[in-house]
Design a protein around this motif. Structure first.
Motif, PDB file in Angstrom:
ATOM      1  N   ILE A  27       0.647  -1.099   0.167  1.00  0.00           N
ATOM      2  CA  ILE A  27      -0.048  -0.061  -0.079  1.00  0.00           C
ATOM      3  C   ILE A  27       0.923   1.405  -0.116  1.00  0.00           C
ATOM      4  O   ILE A  27       0.448   2.106  -0.501  1.00  0.00           O
ATOM      5  CB  ILE A  27      -1.275   0.219   1.152  1.00  0.00           C
ATOM      6  N   MET A  28       2.109   1.334   0.553  1.00  0.00           N
ATOM      7  CA  MET A  28       3.068   2.339   0.582  1.00  0.00           C
ATOM      8  C   MET A  28       3.461   2.697  -0.946  1.00  0.00           C
ATOM      9  O   MET A  28       3.691   3.973  -1.335  1.00  0.00           O
ATOM     10  CB  MET A  28       4.163   2.404   1.557  1.00  0.00           C
ATOM     11  N   VAL A  29       3.821   1.581  -1.650  1.00  0.00           N
ATOM     12  CA  VAL A  29       4.154   1.747  -2.885  1.00  0.00           C
ATOM     13  C   VAL A  29       3.221   2.475  -3.988  1.00  0.00           C
ATOM     14  O   VAL A  29       3.262   3.152  -4.542  1.00  0.00           O
ATOM     15  CB  VAL A  29       4.658   0.367  -3.535  1.00  0.00           C
ATOM     16  N   SER A  30       1.915   1.703  -3.418  1.00  0.00           N
ATOM     17  CA  SER A  30       0.794   2.232  -4.445  1.00  0.00           C
ATOM     18  C   SER A  30       0.587   3.664  -3.955  1.00  0.00           C
ATOM     19  O   SER A  30       0.314   4.590  -4.807  1.00  0.00           O
ATOM     20  CB  SER A  30      -0.513   1.515  -3.830  1.00  0.00           C
ATOM     21  N   ILE A  31       0.837   4.315  -2.810  1.00  0.00           N
ATOM     22  CA  ILE A  31       0.419   5.533  -2.449  1.00  0.00           C
ATOM     23  C   ILE A  31       1.642   6.401  -2.897  1.00  0.00           C
ATOM     24  O   ILE A  31       1.276   7.572  -3.580  1.00  0.00           O
ATOM     25  CB  ILE A  31       0.448   5.994  -1.003  1.00  0.00           C
ATOM     26  N   LEU A  32       2.972   5.860  -3.066  1.00  0.00           N
ATOM     27  CA  LEU A  32       3.897   6.561  -3.682  1.00  0.00           C
ATOM     28  C   LEU A  32       3.799   6.709  -5.235  1.00  0.00           C
ATOM     29  O   LEU A  32       3.947   8.010  -5.938  1.00  0.00           O
ATOM     30  CB  LEU A  32       5.256   6.023  -3.542  1.00  0.00           C
ATOM     31  N   ALA A  33       3.085   5.657  -5.842  1.00  0.00           N
ATOM     32  CA  ALA A  33       3.111   5.675  -7.216  1.00  0.00           C
ATOM     33  C   ALA A  33       1.647   6.932  -7.658  1.00  0.00           C
ATOM     34  O   ALA A  33       1.767   7.530  -8.650  1.00  0.00           O
ATOM     35  CB  ALA A  33       2.656   4.204  -7.775  1.00  0.00           C
ATOM     36  N   SER A  34       0.984   6.801  -6.732  1.00  0.00           N
ATOM     37  CA  SER A  34      -0.319   7.830  -6.869  1.00  0.00           C
ATOM     38  C   SER A  34       0.124   9.152  -6.747  1.00  0.00           C
ATOM     39  O   SER A  34      -0.156  10.011  -7.689  1.00  0.00           O
ATOM     40  CB  SER A  34      -1.428   7.477  -6.073  1.00  0.00           C
ATOM     41  N   LEU A  35       0.995   9.293  -5.874  1.00  0.00           N
ATOM     42  CA  LEU A  35       1.469  10.785  -5.765  1.00  0.00           C
ATOM     43  C   LEU A  35       2.580  10.962  -7.005  1.00  0.00           C
ATOM     44  O   LEU A  35       2.411  12.387  -7.351  1.00  0.00           O
ATOM     45  CB  LEU A  35       2.523  10.909  -4.745  1.00  0.00           C
ATOM     46  N   VAL A  50       1.803   9.963  -9.868  1.00  0.00           N
ATOM     47  CA  VAL A  50       0.792  10.507 -10.991  1.00  0.00           C
ATOM     48  C   VAL A  50       0.231  11.702 -10.589  1.00  0.00           C
ATOM     49  O   VAL A  50       0.048  12.547 -11.941  1.00  0.00           O
ATOM     50  CB  VAL A  50      -0.354   9.253 -10.806  1.00  0.00           C
ATOM     51  N   ILE A  51       0.052  12.059  -9.520  1.00  0.00           N
ATOM     52  CA  ILE A  51      -0.857  13.190  -9.062  1.00  0.00           C
ATOM     53  C   ILE A  51       0.200  14.359  -9.512  1.00  0.00           C
ATOM     54  O   ILE A  51      -0.395  15.620 -10.071  1.00  0.00           O
ATOM     55  CB  ILE A  51      -1.242  13.367  -7.867  1.00  0.00           C
ATOM     56  N   ILE A  52       1.523  14.353  -9.341  1.00  0.00           N
ATOM     57  CA  ILE A  52       2.354  15.525  -9.421  1.00  0.00           C
ATOM     58  C   ILE A  52       2.522  15.584 -11.010  1.00  0.00           C
ATOM     59  O   ILE A  52       2.468  16.917 -11.271  1.00  0.00           O
ATOM     60  CB  ILE A  52       3.722  15.003  -8.826  1.00  0.00           C
ATOM     61  N   ALA A  58      -9.767   1.992  -1.612  1.00  0.00           N
ATOM     62  CA  ALA A  58     -10.352   0.767  -2.051  1.00  0.00           C
ATOM     63  C   ALA A  58      -9.303  -0.214  -1.583  1.00  0.00           C
ATOM     64  O   ALA A  58      -9.848  -1.172  -1.280  1.00  0.00           O
ATOM     65  CB  ALA A  58     -10.757   0.760  -3.418  1.00  0.00           C
ATOM     66  N   LEU A  59      -8.072   0.043  -2.072  1.00  0.00           N
ATOM     67  CA  LEU A  59      -7.118  -1.019  -1.806  1.00  0.00           C
ATOM     68  C   LEU A  59      -6.710  -1.406  -0.468  1.00  0.00           C
ATOM     69  O   LEU A  59      -6.766  -2.436  -0.201  1.00  0.00           O
ATOM     70  CB  LEU A  59      -5.609  -0.227  -2.568  1.00  0.00           C
ATOM     71  N   TYR A  60      -6.722  -0.347   0.568  1.00  0.00           N
ATOM     72  CA  TYR A  60      -6.632  -0.489   1.852  1.00  0.00           C
ATOM     73  C   TYR A  60      -7.892  -1.254   2.496  1.00  0.00           C
ATOM     74  O   TYR A  60      -7.612  -2.283   3.011  1.00  0.00           O
ATOM     75  CB  TYR A  60      -6.522   1.003   2.460  1.00  0.00           C
ATOM     76  N   VAL A  61      -8.983  -0.952   1.904  1.00  0.00           N
ATOM     77  CA  VAL A  61     -10.264  -1.719   2.658  1.00  0.00           C
ATOM     78  C   VAL A  61      -9.945  -3.067   1.916  1.00  0.00           C
ATOM     79  O   VAL A  61     -10.240  -4.095   2.835  1.00  0.00           O
ATOM     80  CB  VAL A  61     -11.452  -1.018   1.952  1.00  0.00           C
ATOM     81  N   ALA A  62      -9.675  -3.351   0.790  1.00  0.00           N
ATOM     82  CA  ALA A  62      -9.593  -4.730   0.229  1.00  0.00           C
ATOM     83  C   ALA A  62      -8.781  -5.543   0.861  1.00  0.00           C
ATOM     84  O   ALA A  62      -8.756  -6.556   1.199  1.00  0.00           O
ATOM     85  CB  ALA A  62      -9.152  -4.587  -1.387  1.00  0.00           C
ATOM     86  N   LEU A  63      -7.551  -4.700   1.170  1.00  0.00           N
ATOM     87  CA  LEU A  63      -6.429  -5.644   2.135  1.00  0.00           C
ATOM     88  C   LEU A  63      -6.685  -6.006   3.241  1.00  0.00           C
ATOM     89  O   LEU A  63      -6.475  -6.821   3.836  1.00  0.00           O
ATOM     90  CB  LEU A  63      -5.293  -4.647   1.623  1.00  0.00           C
ATOM     91  N   THR A  64      -7.404  -5.087   3.896  1.00  0.00           N
ATOM     92  CA  THR A  64      -7.799  -5.245   5.379  1.00  0.00           C
ATOM     93  C   THR A  64      -8.739  -6.359   5.296  1.00  0.00           C
ATOM     94  O   THR A  64      -8.949  -7.367   6.317  1.00  0.00           O
ATOM     95  CB  THR A  64      -8.478  -3.935   5.992  1.00  0.00           C
ATOM     96  N   ARG A  65      -9.626  -6.418   4.549  1.00  0.00           N
ATOM     97  CA  ARG A  65     -10.656  -7.505   4.321  1.00  0.00           C
ATOM     98  C   ARG A  65     -10.205  -9.061   4.148  1.00  0.00           C
ATOM     99  O   ARG A  65     -10.500  -9.946   4.741  1.00  0.00           O
ATOM    100  CB  ARG A  65     -11.606  -7.189   3.409  1.00  0.00           C
ATOM    101  N   ILE A 107      -6.706  13.332  -9.277  1.00  0.00           N
ATOM    102  CA  ILE A 107      -6.645  13.271  -7.868  1.00  0.00           C
ATOM    103  C   ILE A 107      -7.459  12.508  -7.176  1.00  0.00           C
ATOM    104  O   ILE A 107      -7.085  11.681  -6.244  1.00  0.00           O
ATOM    105  CB  ILE A 107      -6.400  14.870  -7.368  1.00  0.00           C
ATOM    106  N   ILE A 108      -8.701  12.729  -7.630  1.00  0.00           N
ATOM    107  CA  ILE A 108      -9.929  11.789  -6.957  1.00  0.00           C
ATOM    108  C   ILE A 108      -9.693  10.568  -7.160  1.00  0.00           C
ATOM    109  O   ILE A 108      -9.905   9.812  -6.432  1.00  0.00           O
ATOM    110  CB  ILE A 108     -11.187  12.595  -7.335  1.00  0.00           C
ATOM    111  N   GLY A 109      -9.457  10.195  -8.413  1.00  0.00           N
ATOM    112  CA  GLY A 109      -9.246   8.852  -8.677  1.00  0.00           C
ATOM    113  C   GLY A 109      -8.251   7.965  -7.818  1.00  0.00           C
ATOM    114  O   GLY A 109      -8.418   6.984  -7.473  1.00  0.00           O
ATOM    115  N   ALA A 110      -6.986   8.662  -7.490  1.00  0.00           N
ATOM    116  CA  ALA A 110      -5.905   8.199  -6.965  1.00  0.00           C
ATOM    117  C   ALA A 110      -6.503   8.049  -5.482  1.00  0.00           C
ATOM    118  O   ALA A 110      -6.135   6.904  -5.002  1.00  0.00           O
ATOM    119  CB  ALA A 110      -4.659   8.888  -6.996  1.00  0.00           C
ATOM    120  N   LEU A 111      -7.146   8.961  -4.850  1.00  0.00           N
ATOM    121  CA  LEU A 111      -7.615   8.733  -3.601  1.00  0.00           C
ATOM    122  C   LEU A 111      -8.546   7.571  -3.264  1.00  0.00           C
ATOM    123  O   LEU A 111      -8.579   6.837  -2.247  1.00  0.00           O
ATOM    124  CB  LEU A 111      -8.192  10.141  -3.071  1.00  0.00           C
TER     125      LEU A 111
END
Length: 94
Positions: free
Chosen positions: A27-35, A37-39, A56-63, A47-51
């Motif tokens: 999830i940290m790699v995903s956040i860095l990649a989305s940052l 993409v946003i930059i 959704a990735l965090y919720v799926a991984l916790t489930r 920006i909204i899509g990355a958020l």
């Protein structure tokens, strides 16, 4: 005053934000990649899509972490349990 619960199962598995270390790293790699993409794409929709994607990735991984039987495709036990040695020779032709 807040009370904090002590995590005593550190020898069993380390947990960060409810995720094991490997999934937390994912999830940290995903956040860095989305940052990145946003930059490089100054788009409000991006920006909204990355958020939404990261949430959704965090919720799926916790489930998946709390219910690992979701992706179990094989059965836990074989159909037949026997102590006989399997020689690999079949006496009946197919």
């Amino acid at each position: 005053m807040k009370k904090f619960e002590i995590y005593k199962n550190i020898r069993k598995q380390a947990i960060i934000f409810g995720l094991p270390i490997s999934l937390f790293a994912l999830i940290m790699v995903s956040i860095l990649a989305s940052l990145l993409v946003i930059i490089f794409s100054f788009s409000f929709g991006m920006i909204i899509g990355a958020l939404v994607f990261n949430a959704a990735l965090y919720v799926a991984l916790t489930r998946i972490t709390h219910n690992p039987q979701i992706f179990q495709t094989s059965k836990a036990f074989p159909k037949i349990i026997s102590n006989k040695r399997n020689s690999g020779i079949y006496y009946v032709q197919d």
